[in-house]
Design a protein around this motif. Structure first.
Motif, short mmCIF file in Angstrom:
data_model
loop_
_atom_site.label_atom_id
_atom_site.label_comp_id
_atom_site.label_asym_id
_atom_site.label_seq_id
_atom_site.Cartn_x
_atom_site.Cartn_y
_atom_site.Cartn_z
N THR A 1 0.84 -1.20 0.00
CA THR A 1 0.00 0.00 0.00
C THR A 1 0.87 1.25 0.00
O THR A 1 0.61 2.21 -0.74
N ILE A 2 1.91 1.21 0.84
CA ILE A 2 2.83 2.35 0.90
C ILE A 2 3.51 2.52 -0.45
O ILE A 2 3.65 3.63 -0.97
N SER A 3 3.90 1.39 -1.02
CA SER A 3 4.55 1.42 -2.32
C SER A 3 3.59 1.96 -3.39
O SER A 3 3.98 2.75 -4.25
N MET A 4 2.32 1.55 -3.30
CA MET A 4 1.31 1.99 -4.27
C MET A 4 1.11 3.50 -4.21
O MET A 4 0.97 4.17 -5.22
N LEU A 5 1.10 4.03 -2.97
CA LEU A 5 0.92 5.46 -2.79
C LEU A 5 1.96 6.23 -3.62
O LEU A 5 1.65 7.24 -4.24
N LYS A 6 3.18 5.69 -3.62
CA LYS A 6 4.25 6.36 -4.35
C LYS A 6 4.21 6.02 -5.84
O LYS A 6 4.38 6.90 -6.69
N THR A 7 3.97 4.73 -6.15
CA THR A 7 3.92 4.32 -7.56
C THR A 7 2.81 5.05 -8.31
O THR A 7 2.92 5.30 -9.51
N SER A 8 1.73 5.40 -7.60
CA SER A 8 0.60 6.04 -8.26
C SER A 8 1.03 7.35 -8.91
O SER A 8 0.35 7.85 -9.80
N SER A 9 2.18 7.90 -8.49
CA SER A 9 2.64 9.17 -9.09
C SER A 9 2.96 8.99 -10.57
O SER A 9 3.08 9.98 -11.30
N LEU A 10 3.10 7.73 -11.03
CA LEU A 10 3.37 7.50 -12.45
C LEU A 10 2.21 7.97 -13.33
O LEU A 10 2.39 8.17 -14.53
N VAL A 11 1.00 8.14 -12.74
CA VAL A 11 -0.12 8.58 -13.57
C VAL A 11 0.08 10.02 -14.05
O VAL A 11 -0.65 10.49 -14.90
N ALA A 12 1.10 10.69 -13.50
CA ALA A 12 1.43 12.03 -14.02
C ALA A 12 1.72 11.94 -15.53
O ALA A 12 1.49 12.89 -16.26
#
Lengths: 253, 283
Positions: B193-204
């Motif tokens: 979940t923590i990793s997802m929070l950061k990975t989600s920034s790829l949607v930029a």
């Protein structure tokens, strides 16, 4: 009278290792059969075939007149689907060497789980009879304890109550006291003796010669995947005919 | 000695951060609560939550499928995991964003037979849907392996005892195996979940207005690049800290029926710091 358990030429292989080489025997309703034998003799495998925890490779196995785990079409056996096997198992209680209580549930939750989820018994009824069962095995004050808070003997008594909660017509015991400290063996055997006295049909794999002699109606000695000798415990376990039985008894006594 | 070196380095860093005007702490403070940053933060949280819900649900499904006795069921789960773990998540995000070019319309019906209804994919797959799908479907592949490890950690005797009571396969899984597998599943899921929070920034990359993208939009206008990246980083740090605390309480709940409660407390601190070599410091 239909025998409660009837085995006819039961064979079981694990890969190329033949563990059961044609077991035939009968257990009558109300009887207590004790199966003894050295480790590796196939006695545990056999008792696990009775409720289809193991598939069999040849032979037939009936419980109360019904083929277990298979249906016969012509001459061949077809394995029953999960649903049908589960239905058959509701009638056959089993107690394991390592207790296998559900670790995330209290004693009471362990006992009510199957009646609630499998038989869909009303909750108040299931809880009532679970408390009664736990009282009968002497653990009414341990209802809310988790398995890790109980001694081995107490865990095994909860496991017996859990199996009895499904109201089975047959109880299987797979070395129920082998994992216990010596001073805890007695309390479990006492519960089993009580069950035998009220007429429960039982198949017991055990190393407890004393129990087999006093409580058993039939003793079976297995070695190397075959039944070497069976009959009255007073005869089989006191004055055996076969040399292999004699040798085994001289080692354990 | 090592302690003195570290203390000195921390001191030097603190002085530098306080005195180097390029950090622009005033600007950072101003933008921390900027409405567009907060909207971006909200979208990041929504995206993370939605992707994790899809990921966990799919992970459980795939893990149970992989352990199925039916080879077709087990095999299709394997292929899914192979595909989604084997391609970069950024590629998957872009792919879902442009799926409309591949399938402009989806018809519900029988292939080459009658069609019941038709959906315009370009209208249906907004960037948010594309991002959620890509992150969630990708996460499902990773969660499947985590859930499978959890299931395999539960003693075989538990399943046998349940079966012997007449419980069927899926009931056994749901009532007996999965609840006990949770102790093994939760810690890595927290990390996911923590990793997802950061990975989600790829949607930029697909111009979806998450936390990072909102910061980028502002600094493209104001040239306060460093300050806005600090704003985004601080928000990510705050969120991951809150998630770590939540993870501790969930782990404590699932430690029920074990002696492991103290263990869960220790794991909490390890996860909090995420720096296992420094664990000895606390003693």
């Amino acid at each position: 009278m239909t025998p409660m358990v009837k085995a006819e030429g039961v064979h079981k292989r694990f890969g190329r290792l033949e563990v059961l080489k044609g077991i035939s025997l009968e257990v009558q309703p109300g009887q207590v059969m004790c199966i003894l034998g050295p480790s590796g003799s196939g006695k545990t495998t056999f008792i696990r075939c009775i409720n289809h925890l193991e598939q069999i490779n040849a032979g037939r196995l009936w419980v109360d007149g019904e083929l277990v785990g298979y249906r016969q079409v012509g001459d061949t056996l077809h394995e029953l689907p999960d649903r049908a096997v589960a239905q058959q198992r509701t009638q056959i209680g089993m107690v394991f060497q390592r207790f296998n209580l559900f670790g995330h549930m209290t004693a009471l939750e362990n006992v009510v789980e199957a009646p609630l989820r499998v038989k869909r018994t009303r909750k108040d009824l299931a809880v009532g009879s679970a408390r009664e069962l736990l009282r009968r095995v002497g653990l009414e004050e341990k209802c809310d304890s988790y398995p890790y808070q109980l001694s081995g003997g107490q865990q095994q008594r909860v496991a017996i109550a859990r199996a009895l909660a499904m109201n089975p017509k047959l109880m299987l015991f797979d070395e129920p006291t082998s994992a216990l400290d010596p001073e805890l063996v007695g309390e479990v055997l006492e519960v089993m003796r009580g069950l035998a006295e009220i007429g429960m049909t039982m198949v017991v794999v055990t190393h407890e010669i004393g129990f087999a002699r006093e409580v058993g109606d039939v003793a079976v000695f297995m070695d190397d995947g075959v039944v070497v000798e069976s009959g009255d415990p007073q005869q089989v376990l006191v004055d055996p005919r076969e040399a292999r039985t004699k040798e085994f008894l001289s080692k354990v006594l | 000695m090592a302690g003195a070196v570290i203390a000195f380095l921390v001191y030097a860093l603190a002085v530098s951060m306080a005195t180097n005007a390029n950090f622009g702490w005033g600007t950072v403070r101003q933008y921390m609560t900027d409405p567009s940053i907060l909207r971006g933060l909200q979208l990041t949280l929504e995206l993370t939550a939605a992707a994790m819900v899809i990921g966990v649900a799919l992970g459980v499904l795939l893990a149970v499928m992989r352990l199925s006795p039916n080879p077709l069921v087990a095999g299709s789960a394997w292929v899914y995991i192979w595909f989604f773990r084997g391609t970069p998540v950024l590629v998957q995000i872009l792919f879902w964003n442009y799926i409309g070019a591949l399938y402009p319309h989806i018809s519900i019906g029988i292939p080459l037979g009658p069609q019941f209804t038709q959906v315009n994919v370009q209208a249906l797959i907004t960037p948010f849907i594309a991002g959620t799908l890509a992150l969630g479907l990708n996460e499902g592949a990773y969660m499947a392996e985590i859930v499978r490890a959890g299931i395999l950690s539960v003693d075989e005797g538990q399943t046998e005892a349940a079966q012997a009571l007449g419980m069927r396969r899926l009931l056994t899984m749901r009532r007996i195996v999965l609840p006990q597998a949770m102790r093994v599943i939760i810690p890595p899921t927290g990390n996911e979940t923590i990793s997802m929070l950061k990975t989600s920034s790829l949607v930029a990359f697909i111009a979806l207005g998450d936390l990072l993208y909102s910061a980028q939009v502002i600094y493209a206008r104001t040239y306060q690049t460093i300050q806005l990246l600090i704003v985004a980083s601080l928000w990510y740090l705050i969120c991951t800290t809150v998630l770590s605390i939540g993870q501790y309480f969930i782990e404590r709940h699932y430690a029920r029926g074990t002696r492991g409660r103290q263990k869960a407390m220790q794991d909490f601190w390890l996860n909090m710091t995420d720096l296992k070599p420094f664990a000895g410091f606390r003693r």
